[in-house]
Design a protein around this motif. Structure first.
Motif, PDB file in Angstrom:
ATOM      1  N   PRO A   8      -4.165  15.826   1.031  1.00 60.42           N
ATOM      2  CA  PRO A   8      -3.548  14.557   0.669  1.00 60.42           C
ATOM      3  C   PRO A   8      -4.348  13.876  -0.418  1.00 60.42           C
ATOM      4  O   PRO A   8      -5.016  12.880  -0.191  1.00 60.42           O
ATOM      5  N   THR A  23      -7.423  -2.603  -1.803  1.00 54.65           N
ATOM      6  CA  THR A  23      -8.380  -1.785  -1.089  1.00 54.65           C
ATOM      7  C   THR A  23      -7.672  -1.154   0.085  1.00 54.65           C
ATOM      8  O   THR A  23      -6.659  -1.649   0.548  1.00 54.65           O
ATOM      9  N   ALA A  24      -8.235  -0.041   0.513  1.00 56.29           N
ATOM     10  CA  ALA A  24      -7.578   0.713   1.567  1.00 56.29           C
ATOM     11  C   ALA A  24      -7.460  -0.093   2.846  1.00 56.29           C
ATOM     12  O   ALA A  24      -6.629   0.179   3.681  1.00 56.29           O
ATOM     13  N   ALA A  28      -1.432  -5.139   6.431  1.00 59.35           N
ATOM     14  CA  ALA A  28      -0.018  -5.240   6.108  1.00 59.35           C
ATOM     15  C   ALA A  28       0.342  -6.690   5.827  1.00 59.35           C
ATOM     16  O   ALA A  28      -0.203  -7.602   6.411  1.00 59.35           O
ATOM     17  N   GLY A  29       1.261  -6.823   4.931  1.00 58.25           N
ATOM     18  CA  GLY A  29       1.827  -8.150   4.758  1.00 58.25           C
ATOM     19  C   GLY A  29       1.181  -8.975   3.674  1.00 58.25           C
ATOM     20  O   GLY A  29       1.876  -9.574   2.885  1.00 58.25           O
ATOM     21  N   ARG A  31      -0.026  -8.280   0.996  1.00 59.70           N
ATOM     22  CA  ARG A  31       0.231  -7.908  -0.393  1.00 59.70           C
ATOM     23  C   ARG A  31       1.705  -8.030  -0.723  1.00 59.70           C
ATOM     24  O   ARG A  31       2.096  -8.003  -1.862  1.00 59.70           O
ATOM     25  N   ALA A  32       2.483  -8.127   0.322  1.00 57.40           N
ATOM     26  CA  ALA A  32       3.911  -8.158   0.084  1.00 57.40           C
ATOM     27  C   ALA A  32       4.280  -9.424  -0.673  1.00 57.40           C
ATOM     28  O   ALA A  32       3.748 -10.483  -0.429  1.00 57.40           O
ATOM     29  N   GLY A  33       5.205  -9.267  -1.582  1.00 57.23           N
ATOM     30  CA  GLY A  33       5.744 -10.428  -2.258  1.00 57.23           C
ATOM     31  C   GLY A  33       4.945 -10.854  -3.467  1.00 57.23           C
ATOM     32  O   GLY A  33       5.494 -11.404  -4.402  1.00 57.23           O
ATOM     33  N   LEU A  36       4.117  -7.708  -7.479  1.00 54.49           N
ATOM     34  CA  LEU A  36       4.918  -7.148  -8.559  1.00 54.49           C
ATOM     35  C   LEU A  36       4.007  -6.707  -9.693  1.00 54.49           C
ATOM     36  O   LEU A  36       3.106  -7.426 -10.096  1.00 54.49           O
ATOM     37  N   SER A  37       4.292  -5.523 -10.167  1.00 55.69           N
ATOM     38  CA  SER A  37       3.413  -4.923 -11.155  1.00 55.69           C
ATOM     39  C   SER A  37       3.461  -5.674 -12.477  1.00 55.69           C
ATOM     40  O   SER A  37       4.468  -6.252 -12.852  1.00 55.69           O
TER      41      SER A  37
ATOM     42  N   MET B   1       7.105  -4.822   0.589  1.00 61.35           N
ATOM     43  CA  MET B   1       7.994  -5.192   1.670  1.00 61.35           C
ATOM     44  C   MET B   1       9.451  -5.080   1.212  1.00 61.35           C
ATOM     45  O   MET B   1       9.798  -5.534   0.137  1.00 61.35           O
ATOM     46  N   GLU B  25       7.703  -3.382   6.446  1.00 68.42           N
ATOM     47  CA  GLU B  25       6.450  -4.050   6.115  1.00 68.42           C
ATOM     48  C   GLU B  25       5.509  -3.134   5.341  1.00 68.42           C
ATOM     49  O   GLU B  25       5.578  -1.910   5.469  1.00 68.42           O
ATOM     50  N   ALA B  26       4.627  -3.742   4.583  1.00 69.30           N
ATOM     51  CA  ALA B  26       3.604  -2.987   3.870  1.00 69.30           C
ATOM     52  C   ALA B  26       2.528  -2.525   4.844  1.00 69.30           C
ATOM     53  O   ALA B  26       2.378  -3.073   5.935  1.00 69.30           O
ATOM     54  N   GLY B  27       1.800  -1.491   4.439  1.00 70.71           N
ATOM     55  CA  GLY B  27       0.631  -1.064   5.198  1.00 70.71           C
ATOM     56  C   GLY B  27       0.923  -0.177   6.387  1.00 70.71           C
ATOM     57  O   GLY B  27       0.040   0.098   7.182  1.00 70.71           O
ATOM     58  N   ASN B  61       9.773  -6.582  -2.300  1.00 70.78           N
ATOM     59  CA  ASN B  61       8.799  -7.644  -2.602  1.00 70.78           C
ATOM     60  C   ASN B  61       9.494  -8.920  -3.045  1.00 70.78           C
ATOM     61  O   ASN B  61       9.058  -9.588  -3.977  1.00 70.78           O
ATOM     62  N   ASP B  74       6.632  -0.446  -9.445  1.00 73.67           N
ATOM     63  CA  ASP B  74       6.711  -1.184  -8.181  1.00 73.67           C
ATOM     64  C   ASP B  74       7.265  -0.312  -7.061  1.00 73.67           C
ATOM     65  O   ASP B  74       6.825  -0.404  -5.928  1.00 73.67           O
ATOM     66  N   ASP B 145       2.672   5.110  -9.674  1.00 68.77           N
ATOM     67  CA  ASP B 145       1.664   4.636  -8.740  1.00 68.77           C
ATOM     68  C   ASP B 145       2.165   3.387  -8.019  1.00 68.77           C
ATOM     69  O   ASP B 145       1.517   2.340  -8.023  1.00 68.77           O
ATOM     70  N   GLN B 147       3.725   0.441  -5.472  1.00 66.89           N
ATOM     71  CA  GLN B 147       3.327  -0.261  -4.256  1.00 66.89           C
ATOM     72  C   GLN B 147       4.270   0.105  -3.108  1.00 66.89           C
ATOM     73  O   GLN B 147       3.890   0.077  -1.949  1.00 66.89           O
ATOM     74  N   LEU B 169       0.196  12.607   3.300  1.00 68.60           N
ATOM     75  CA  LEU B 169       0.358  11.799   2.087  1.00 68.60           C
ATOM     76  C   LEU B 169       0.905  10.417   2.430  1.00 68.60           C
ATOM     77  O   LEU B 169       0.363   9.398   2.001  1.00 68.60           O
ATOM     78  N   TYR B 172      -1.573   8.319   4.168  1.00 64.45           N
ATOM     79  CA  TYR B 172      -2.596   7.865   3.239  1.00 64.45           C
ATOM     80  C   TYR B 172      -2.083   6.687   2.407  1.00 64.45           C
ATOM     81  O   TYR B 172      -2.769   5.682   2.229  1.00 64.45           O
ATOM     82  N   LEU B 173      -0.852   6.834   1.914  1.00 63.36           N
ATOM     83  CA  LEU B 173      -0.272   5.771   1.085  1.00 63.36           C
ATOM     84  C   LEU B 173      -0.180   4.465   1.873  1.00 63.36           C
ATOM     85  O   LEU B 173      -0.498   3.393   1.360  1.00 63.36           O
ATOM     86  N   SER B 175      -2.034   3.649   4.388  1.00 66.00           N
ATOM     87  CA  SER B 175      -3.383   3.153   4.677  1.00 66.00           C
ATOM     88  C   SER B 175      -3.930   2.376   3.487  1.00 66.00           C
ATOM     89  O   SER B 175      -4.834   1.567   3.631  1.00 66.00           O
ATOM     90  N   GLU B 176      -3.383   2.646   2.314  1.00 68.65           N
ATOM     91  CA  GLU B 176      -3.801   1.893   1.130  1.00 68.65           C
ATOM     92  C   GLU B 176      -3.091   0.545   1.025  1.00 68.65           C
ATOM     93  O   GLU B 176      -3.237  -0.152   0.027  1.00 68.65           O
ATOM     94  N   ARG B 178       0.243   0.247   1.068  1.00 63.04           N
ATOM     95  CA  ARG B 178       1.551   0.333   0.426  1.00 63.04           C
ATOM     96  C   ARG B 178       2.666   0.286   1.472  1.00 63.04           C
ATOM     97  O   ARG B 178       2.436   0.567   2.647  1.00 63.04           O
TER      98      ARG B 178
END
Lengths: 306, 314
Positions: A8, A23-24, A28-29, A31-33, A36-37, B1, B25-27, B61, B74, B145, B147, B169, B172-173, B175-176, B178
């Motif tokens: 992986p 960061t890893a 959750a949550g 970062r949401a909202g 946006l990149s 999200m 949800e994220a994460g 999001n 995104d 890449d 989110q 994978l 892992y994603l 856990s970051e 995302r």
């Protein structure tokens, strides 16, 4: 495949700083909202670049482009030979001379563009295929996921195919002229590629082929099927003119003038032809034949599911 | 999200998605489970702005997908392993996709390496196996890449190693931090991959719960018990794998014991119980039960009682 493949592998996040701070351990949550990149998005020049990459990375496209050059140059050469034979016959045979005179005398000027009918068929079909193949292969889902506003991708595709059709036709016609020169010379016929009529014919025919490619692309977007799109194109440019001629009645005689394939002649005529559109009218008619299907295609593309 | 609110898609007479509400949800890895034809792919296509909702909305999001400034950066999606022109090479496909967002070629090579496509990247996609196509689809999804990662049936056609790779994978994603949204029609795959599960059948959300609920609930029965001595009964029933929840004054919900054993324990200790109601079984059974009628295409085997439940054994 090597075994390392299946690790992986952490996707690198170093490239684009826009989503910095991930960061890893981020929970959750939080970062949401707000995530946006801020990296570069699908601006029109980028979409155009993408469409141009897509255009030139298909072997079938390159083959069709090559065929266009061959056909236009080949027909130019054949036409030069045929015109020469005709002119030669005219110098000995009074009947042929009369026919020759009836043609206006200057046949050589039309030699370089004699393959246009085939160029328009090939490049018009290419226009259909570039769009319809998006849908038949499923590529459209990738394309429109990257460009969800959709219309920039369509516009970029349209621009790529029209510019290519114009440039390629112009180059092929010029090349056909160069190839015809020694052949015509052999029959003591004169062709001046830099004469205003030669340049006009080259430009108008190239614009015309670009227009046909655009119509093809619009048909491809509306019909979403390669065979259907090409058949519609052939119907419009090859079948309709003949059908309109065969159907009795004044309406069809009149309507025939407004078919897109019949707009070139009035535009390149040295003098106004009897019972034909004025050059500007013909240009407007051709323009309408491009704008209406393209707008319809754009509206449908925006509205329909991919 | 990802948030869907009243999301509905009607094709002609057929309602593919019927006013669903859910939040991804994220994460964490959120599984999207449902039988074939349940509306999973349609929902995912609507998230990606490819299918227009008949009504309702879905945002990523907080913003509809087509209003994102840089959509590929995104949200990355594998919606269909065949969303590629068959005559183009994998490398050129990815390069063209990357060009829309000025994603450097270096990143294209990275995702090719990451997905194990290096050997075939210059070959036409038309000759790819389904598994290779899936890898290419995953490569395309990761290109920006993003989110948020959306994968529709990503393990379809993958070899066992590939299945494990995808599993690792996505974990892992997540856990970051995302957002990972993954669909499958296989409960067993979800059980080992997802943290949270959204179950859909015939266009409706049947369940939306942490995967732990499902694993805990596997083969177990919840029972509603009313007694005037709840504290005493709770002590009596306590044990490994048994959970007792006091829901009201005299109302308990017992998980992990069947009604007969609850009644026996109560009787032995002279605790009076005045209600003993078996509740819906595990979410998995509920899924099978609910989807039994929801599945569009029945096969003969699955009409049997419980036999072929793809539950990963018990």
């Amino acid at each position: 495949m090597s075994s390392t493949t299946f690790e992986p592998t952490p996707p690198s996040r170093g490239e684009h700083g826009g989503t910095a701070g991930n960061t890893a351990n981020n929970t959750a949550g939080n970062r949401a909202g707000d995530s946006l990149s801020t990296g570069p998005g699908p601006s029109f020049p980028r979409v155009l670049n993408s469409e141009f990459i897509k255009f030139r990375t298909l072997l079938s496209t390159l083959i069709l482009l090559g065929c266009t050059v061959l056909v236009v140059v080949g027909f130019g050469a054949l036409s030069a030979w045929g015109t020469g034979q005709f002119a030669e016959a005219a110098s000995t045979d009074p009947e042929a001379a009369a026919a020759f005179a009836a043609q206006g005398g200057d046949l050589a000027v039309g030699v370089p563009t004699s393959g246009i009918a085939f160029a328009q068929l090939i490049l018009g079909s290419l226009g259909v295929l570039l769009m319809s193949s998006e849908f038949t292969t499923g590529m459209a889902r990738s394309t429109f996921a990257a460009v969800p506003k959709r219309l920039p991708a369509f516009a970029a595709k349209l621009l790529v195919v029209m510019v290519t059709a114009f440039v390629l036709t112009a180059a092929s016609v010029f090349l056909a002229g160069l190839v015809s020169l020694p052949i015509l010379d052999n029959y003591n016929l004169n062709l001046d590629l830099s004469s205003s009529q030669s340049v006009k014919m080259l430009l108008i025919n190239s614009l015309y082929v670009a227009a046909v490619a655009a119509i093809g692309m619009a048909l491809g977007a509306i019909i979403r099927n390669s065979a259907g799109g090409i058949m519609s194109l052939v119907g419009l440019f090859f079948v309709a003119p003949i059908a309109f001629q065969l159907i009795p009645g004044d309406f069809f005689v009149e309507a025939r003038k407004y078919l897109p394939g019949n707009t070139v002649e009035p535009m390149i005529a040295v003098e106004h032809l009897p019972d034909a559109l004025e050059a500007w009218q013909a240009a407007l008619v051709l323009g309408a034949w491009v704008v209406v299907p393209v707008v319809l295609a754009a509206v449908l593309l925006k509205k329909r599911d991919v | 999200m990802i948030e869907a609110r009243g999301l509905t898609k009607v094709y002609g007479e057929k309602t593919a998605v019927a006013g669903v509400n859910f939040t991804v949800e994220a994460g964490r890895v959120t599984g999207f489970l449902g039988p074939n034809g349940a509306g999973k792919s349609t929902t995912m296509r609507m998230i990606m702005g490819l299918d227009r909702p008949t009504s309702g909305s879905v945002t990523v999001n907080g913003v509809p997908f087509d209003r994102h400034h840089a959509p590929l950066r995104d949200v990355g999606a594998l919606l269909d392993a065949k969303a590629v022109h068959t005559s183009r090479s994998a490398y050129n496909h990815l390069r063209a996709m990357a060009a829309t967002h000025s994603i450097p070629k270096k990143r294209v090579h990275e995702v090719i390496e990451m997905t194990g496509l290096a050997d075939v990247a210059k070959k036409k996609v038309g000759g790819f196996s389904l598994g290779m196509g899936q890898r290419l689809g995953i490569a395309a999804a990761l290109l920006g890449d993003p989110q948020t990662v959306i994968l529709d049936e990503p393990v379809n056609g993958l070899d066992p190693e590939g299945v494990v790779w995808v599993r690792n994978l996505v974990k892992y994603l997540a856990s970051e931090g995302r957002t990972v949204f993954l669909s499958s029609h296989l409960m067993s795959e979800m059980a080992v991959t997802a943290d949270h599960l959204i179950v859909i059948g015939r266009g409706k959300i049947i369940a939306d719960a942490p995967i732990q609920d499902i694993i805990n609930g596997k083969g177990r029965i919840r029972t509603r018990v009313r007694t005037d001595q709840p504290d005493q009964l709770m002590q009596l029933l306590a044990g490994d794998g048994v959970s007792v929840e006091l829901q009201d004054n005299e109302l308990l919900e017992v998980t992990g014991l069947d009604p007969r054993r609850i009644a026996r324990a109560a009787l032995d200790s002279h605790v009076m119980i005045y209600e003993l109601t078996p509740l819906q079984a595990s979410l998995e059974e509920a899924y099978m039960e609910l989807t039994k009628d929801e599945v569009e295409y029945h096969s003969l085997i699955t009409t049997g009682d419980h036999a072929p439940v793809p539950s990963g054994g018990n």
